[in-house]
Design a protein around this motif. Sequence first.
Motif, PDB file in Angstrom:
ATOM      1  N   VAL A  11       0.864  -1.180   0.000  1.00  0.00           N
ATOM      2  CA  VAL A  11       0.000   0.000   0.000  1.00  0.00           C
ATOM      3  C   VAL A  11       0.903   1.233   0.000  1.00  0.00           C
ATOM      4  O   VAL A  11       1.860   1.306   0.776  1.00  0.00           O
ATOM      5  CB  VAL A  11      -0.907   0.026   1.243  1.00  0.00           C
ATOM      6  N   ALA A  12       0.627   2.184  -0.851  1.00  0.00           N
ATOM      7  CA  ALA A  12       1.418   3.415  -0.915  1.00  0.00           C
ATOM      8  C   ALA A  12       0.589   4.592  -0.398  1.00  0.00           C
ATOM      9  O   ALA A  12      -0.518   4.834  -0.887  1.00  0.00           O
ATOM     10  CB  ALA A  12       1.866   3.692  -2.354  1.00  0.00           C
ATOM     11  N   LEU A  13       1.125   5.291   0.615  1.00  0.00           N
ATOM     12  CA  LEU A  13       0.459   6.456   1.202  1.00  0.00           C
ATOM     13  C   LEU A  13       1.446   7.613   1.286  1.00  0.00           C
ATOM     14  O   LEU A  13       2.618   7.404   1.617  1.00  0.00           O
ATOM     15  CB  LEU A  13      -0.042   6.145   2.617  1.00  0.00           C
ATOM     16  N   GLY A 311       2.724  -0.070  -4.087  1.00  0.00           N
ATOM     17  CA  GLY A 311       1.349   0.419  -4.137  1.00  0.00           C
ATOM     18  C   GLY A 311       0.382  -0.463  -4.890  1.00  0.00           C
ATOM     19  O   GLY A 311      -0.783  -0.068  -5.107  1.00  0.00           O
ATOM     20  N   THR A 314      -2.983  -0.979  -3.028  1.00  0.00           N
ATOM     21  CA  THR A 314      -3.546   0.160  -2.302  1.00  0.00           C
ATOM     22  C   THR A 314      -5.076   0.155  -2.359  1.00  0.00           C
ATOM     23  O   THR A 314      -5.752   0.246  -1.325  1.00  0.00           O
ATOM     24  CB  THR A 314      -3.002   1.484  -2.869  1.00  0.00           C
ATOM     25  N   GLU A 315      -5.625   0.056  -3.551  1.00  0.00           N
ATOM     26  CA  GLU A 315      -7.088   0.095  -3.684  1.00  0.00           C
ATOM     27  C   GLU A 315      -7.730  -1.090  -2.983  1.00  0.00           C
ATOM     28  O   GLU A 315      -8.733  -0.943  -2.262  1.00  0.00           O
ATOM     29  CB  GLU A 315      -7.472   0.118  -5.166  1.00  0.00           C
ATOM     30  N   ILE A 337      -2.766   8.957  -2.379  1.00  0.00           N
ATOM     31  CA  ILE A 337      -2.414   7.636  -2.892  1.00  0.00           C
ATOM     32  C   ILE A 337      -2.086   7.764  -4.380  1.00  0.00           C
ATOM     33  O   ILE A 337      -2.535   8.712  -5.026  1.00  0.00           O
ATOM     34  CB  ILE A 337      -3.544   6.602  -2.683  1.00  0.00           C
TER      35      ILE A 337
END
Length: 338
Positions: A11-13, A311, A314-315, A337
């Motif tokens: 996950v990319a934040l 990422g 991520t969704e 994101i």
Amino acid sequence: TLFLNRSKRSVALNLRTEKGREVLYKLLEDTDIFATNYSTDVLKKYGLDYASLKDQFPGLVHCVLTGYGSKGPKANDRGYDYVAAWSYGGMMDLISAGPDNPPPISRPGMMDIVASAHITSGLLAALYYKQKTGKGQGLELSLYHTATWTLGLDIQTALFGHPQPRWDRKRAPNPMYTSYRCKDRWCMMCHPTQEYWAPFCKAIGKTEWIGNPHYATMESREQHAEELVALLDEVIGSRTWKEWEKEFRANDLIVSGNQTIAEILKDEQAIVNNFYTDIEHPIVGKARLLNSPVQFSNTPAKITSAAPQIGAHTEEVLLTAGYTWDDLAKLKEEGVIP
């Protein structure tokens, strides 16, 4: 990497944004462990240090790996394992041939991997405590401390006032506990006690040395170490490793020839013990990966997915956490994101 990140989701934040941190807090509501290698100052800046999170998430196990520790003059220094562990942690100095010689360089990620084993044992202990009490806690370790622990025998003897010198194979206190060059490669032997002397002499065809007063005991071999190592250099250097391996194994001795990485990839001992596994990767295709050294009898570990792109999930993860597609579209517009 293919090796380190398989069976994970990514996950990319953007944690520089307030909404990025809000998303992370949302994920922490249903999280057992938060592990990070951000430096102490960065964690405090973004409110991600244990002190900032423990009241909001009392069951969270919070783990931080730093370069040098969270206190002291180097608390906020950045440090990869080459620098914080290998160099600053004393390994480069101990393994070098002396101050006038170029020091050896660590292999990539070597101390990172050692540190990960300590992280795992610490997390398991913290999770056991949480299972018993319902409470989380903060864990901290550093690459620097990991290096000193790895050099524990050297560090501890120095603490007792007896620092160990750099290793000199030609002056090894125990000539049966050092390296020798065969005709074709080096070998390493490890015989720490007297019981190996007679079978060792038999293996190398020097039974007359068994009762020789210069070599018969551990003490006499230490006194005449340089002389004995020189003699053994000649003896061991007269044959190939394969020739010696047969003799050493026949006499139940503890010796191994050094292997190259290319040889390890094809080594029967590694293959039959499941060191490697094959996977299908969406980008590189068929790939052979190194397996974990821990093997379970009832619940064998397996690679469930290839290493993801940054990422990639991520969704998927945020939808599972309760966000909608409209929420995700807005987060993308705001640069939270990718």
